[in-house]
Design a protein around this motif. Structure first.
Motif, mmCIF file in Angstrom:
data_model
loop_
_atom_site.group_PDB
_atom_site.id
_atom_site.type_symbol
_atom_site.label_atom_id
_atom_site.label_comp_id
_atom_site.label_asym_id
_atom_site.label_seq_id
_atom_site.Cartn_x
_atom_site.Cartn_y
_atom_site.Cartn_z
ATOM 1 N N VAL A 228 -51.681 -31.547 38.082
ATOM 2 C CA VAL A 228 -52.681 -32.224 38.763
ATOM 3 C C VAL A 228 -53.829 -30.837 39.026
ATOM 4 C CG1 VAL A 228 -53.645 -33.203 40.628
ATOM 5 C CG2 VAL A 228 -51.207 -33.619 39.958
ATOM 6 N N LEU A 229 -55.170 -31.664 38.794
ATOM 7 C CA LEU A 229 -56.289 -30.902 38.844
ATOM 8 C C LEU A 229 -57.223 -31.485 39.917
ATOM 9 C CD1 LEU A 229 -58.409 -28.515 38.234
ATOM 10 C CD2 LEU A 229 -59.422 -29.777 36.181
ATOM 11 N N MET A 230 -57.594 -30.824 41.084
ATOM 12 C CA MET A 230 -58.555 -31.500 41.942
ATOM 13 C C MET A 230 -60.061 -30.997 41.742
ATOM 14 S SD MET A 230 -59.314 -33.348 44.703
ATOM 15 C CE MET A 230 -60.839 -33.475 45.139
ATOM 16 N N VAL A 231 -61.011 -31.950 41.654
ATOM 17 C CA VAL A 231 -62.222 -31.540 41.353
ATOM 18 C C VAL A 231 -63.100 -31.915 42.289
ATOM 19 C CG1 VAL A 231 -64.118 -31.629 39.578
ATOM 20 C CG2 VAL A 231 -62.005 -31.869 38.893
ATOM 21 N N GLY A 232 -63.991 -30.828 42.849
ATOM 22 C CA GLY A 232 -64.789 -31.110 44.107
ATOM 23 C C GLY A 232 -65.823 -30.424 44.238
ATOM 24 N N ASP A 233 -66.833 -30.706 45.199
ATOM 25 C CA ASP A 233 -67.991 -29.931 45.263
ATOM 26 C C ASP A 233 -68.097 -29.242 46.472
ATOM 27 O OD1 ASP A 233 -68.433 -32.204 46.794
ATOM 28 O OD2 ASP A 233 -70.537 -32.019 46.945
ATOM 29 N N THR A 234 -67.020 -29.163 47.293
ATOM 30 C CA THR A 234 -67.340 -28.448 48.748
ATOM 31 C C THR A 234 -65.925 -27.648 48.807
ATOM 32 O OG1 THR A 234 -68.395 -30.565 49.381
ATOM 33 C CG2 THR A 234 -67.487 -28.822 51.046
ATOM 34 N N LEU A 235 -66.161 -26.425 49.143
ATOM 35 C CA LEU A 235 -64.891 -25.428 49.176
ATOM 36 C C LEU A 235 -63.774 -25.895 50.407
ATOM 37 C CD1 LEU A 235 -66.950 -22.114 48.737
ATOM 38 C CD2 LEU A 235 -65.064 -23.052 47.304
ATOM 39 N N HIS A 236 -64.644 -26.219 51.778
ATOM 40 C CA HIS A 236 -63.882 -26.378 52.849
ATOM 41 C C HIS A 236 -62.981 -27.730 53.066
ATOM 42 C CE1 HIS A 236 -66.361 -22.934 54.332
ATOM 43 N NE2 HIS A 236 -65.312 -22.715 55.037
ATOM 44 N N THR A 237 -63.523 -28.547 52.153
ATOM 45 C CA THR A 237 -62.591 -30.112 52.045
ATOM 46 C C THR A 237 -61.961 -29.931 50.858
ATOM 47 O OG1 THR A 237 -64.617 -31.206 51.251
ATOM 48 C CG2 THR A 237 -64.211 -31.183 53.554
ATOM 49 N N THR A 264 -71.363 -16.157 47.015
ATOM 50 C CA THR A 264 -71.433 -15.809 48.299
ATOM 51 C C THR A 264 -70.465 -16.594 49.161
ATOM 52 O OG1 THR A 264 -73.505 -14.989 48.070
ATOM 53 C CG2 THR A 264 -72.910 -15.183 50.266
ATOM 54 N N GLU A 265 -70.710 -17.932 48.960
ATOM 55 C CA GLU A 265 -69.826 -18.799 49.819
ATOM 56 C C GLU A 265 -68.198 -18.692 49.619
ATOM 57 O OE1 GLU A 265 -71.355 -22.809 49.641
ATOM 58 O OE2 GLU A 265 -73.436 -22.324 50.318
ATOM 59 N N ILE A 266 -67.887 -18.543 48.528
ATOM 60 C CA ILE A 266 -66.380 -18.189 47.854
ATOM 61 C C ILE A 266 -65.895 -17.139 48.385
ATOM 62 C CG2 ILE A 266 -64.719 -17.775 46.039
ATOM 63 C CD1 ILE A 266 -66.766 -19.783 44.412
ATOM 64 N N SER A 267 -66.718 -16.084 48.343
ATOM 65 C CA SER A 267 -66.337 -14.716 48.866
ATOM 66 C C SER A 267 -66.243 -14.760 50.526
ATOM 67 C CB SER A 267 -67.418 -13.471 48.541
ATOM 68 O OG SER A 267 -67.213 -12.182 49.318
ATOM 69 N N SER A 268 -67.298 -15.352 51.148
ATOM 70 C CA SER A 268 -67.336 -15.228 52.358
ATOM 71 C C SER A 268 -66.194 -15.993 53.263
ATOM 72 C CB SER A 268 -68.588 -15.740 53.189
ATOM 73 O OG SER A 268 -68.986 -17.068 52.780
ATOM 74 N N PRO A 273 -61.446 -21.364 44.140
ATOM 75 C CA PRO A 273 -61.071 -22.161 43.338
ATOM 76 C C PRO A 273 -60.412 -21.600 41.967
ATOM 77 C CG PRO A 273 -63.541 -21.937 43.049
ATOM 78 C CD PRO A 273 -62.969 -20.987 44.458
ATOM 79 N N ASP A 274 -59.742 -22.484 41.410
ATOM 80 C CA ASP A 274 -59.168 -21.876 40.239
ATOM 81 C C ASP A 274 -60.263 -21.935 39.127
ATOM 82 O OD1 ASP A 274 -56.185 -21.570 40.602
ATOM 83 O OD2 ASP A 274 -56.491 -23.661 41.287
ATOM 84 N N PHE A 275 -61.222 -22.648 39.059
ATOM 85 C CA PHE A 275 -62.444 -22.739 37.937
ATOM 86 C C PHE A 275 -63.621 -23.245 38.838
ATOM 87 C CE2 PHE A 275 -58.114 -24.831 36.343
ATOM 88 C CZ PHE A 275 -58.060 -23.785 35.018
#
Length: 282
Positions: A228-237, A264-268, A273-275
């Motif tokens: 399964v791969l989840m694709v989304g536009d928001t890190l926190h959800t 920056t958002e991923i780091s902070s 995400p894997d991709f």
């Protein structure tokens, strides 16, 4: 930060879970290339589910809305809304009585569908809280964010009942560059004021992922999380939810997370995400 092509990273997966807003469409309508992408995934034998935190529409209404935008390849059976998981909780946990809600009359159908009486927060008499069994934060619209929020705070000061949050999103886009407070932000404010914790549905909570997985297991009993791969536009959800559930995740840059801020958002946040992809249609 490496940006990859969705057509390449999706190849090993049997199931693709897609967020709706920011992945399939945005403020301009369908994201370019989405129809062609969905058709390609179908042709490759992939199985799709749309997971949306929008509790304002039923799966049937959500499918109709996508069709209106031009995406006809997503039936209601493949759409899982946070409202549907909320209805499941109300149906089996609350069972009888009144549920006070913040949202539109359309979103209240999830309460009615659970066999309960839906009462809008503006109609509640604080001097008569008889038979109120729960409170539900359902939708971003349909209530006054000043008057009705004060009303629900006072209700909950006098009435110790479960509170469910169907849409945990903090913000929702109103244009390309601007956002507005979503139901999740309002619920967090009320939690903070009252010193309480509410029951949360919608991503990143696991219920929607579990619903999707179980719906697929009926036809594919050998399915594993690795498929399964989840694709989304928001890190926190989207991404946090997928990571927590143990499936692979792909962050798209066609919605809430902008390309110039993604690294920056991923780091902070520490939510990795894997991709990372530009969009599913690119």
């Amino acid at each position: 930060m490496t940006i990859e092509k969705f057509s390449e990273i999706s190849q090993p997966f049997k199931v693709i879970l897609l967020d709706s807003y920011g992945v399939l469409r945005n403020h301009d309508g369908l994201i370019p290339g989405v129809v062609e992408c969905v058709n390609r995934l179908r042709a490759e034998g992939k199985h799709l589910r749309v997971l949306t935190n929008n509790a304002a529409r039923s799966p049937a209404a959500a499918a109709k809305n996508l069709k209106k935008y031009g995406l006809r390849g997503i039936p209601a059976a493949e759409i899982i809304t946070s409202g549907a998981t909320t209805r499941h909780f109300l149906q089996y946990k609350i069972r009888t009585g009144k549920v006070v809600y913040l949202g539109t009359p359309q979103s209240a159908e999830y309460i009615i569908g659970a066999g309960l009486e839906a009462v809008h927060i503006s109609e509640v008499d604080l001097d008569d809280l008889t038979d109120i069994k729960a409170v539900a934060f359902l939708d971003d619209e349909g209530y006054d964010k000043n008057v009705d929020v004060n009303h629900v705070i006072n209700l909950l000061r006098h009435c110790q009942v479960p509170v469910v949050v169907a849409n945990t999103d903090l913000l929702y886009p109103v244009s390309k560059d601007n956002v507005a407070l979503a139901t999740g932000s309002v619920a967090r404010l009320v939690e903070y004021v009252l010193g309480r914790r509410f029951i949360q549905f919608g991503k990143p909570a696991s219920q929607m992922f579990q619903f999707a997985f179980e719906s697929l297991l009926r036809d594919f009993p050998d399915l594993t999380h690795a498929d399964v791969l989840m694709v989304g536009d928001t890190l926190h959800t989207d991404i946090l939810g997928g990571n927590t559930f143990g499936v692979s995740t792909a962050l798209v840059l066609s919605g809430n997370t902008r390309a110039e801020r993604a690294e920056t958002e991923i780091s902070s946040s520490g939510i990795i995400p894997d991709f990372i992809i530009q969009s599913i249609g690119a």
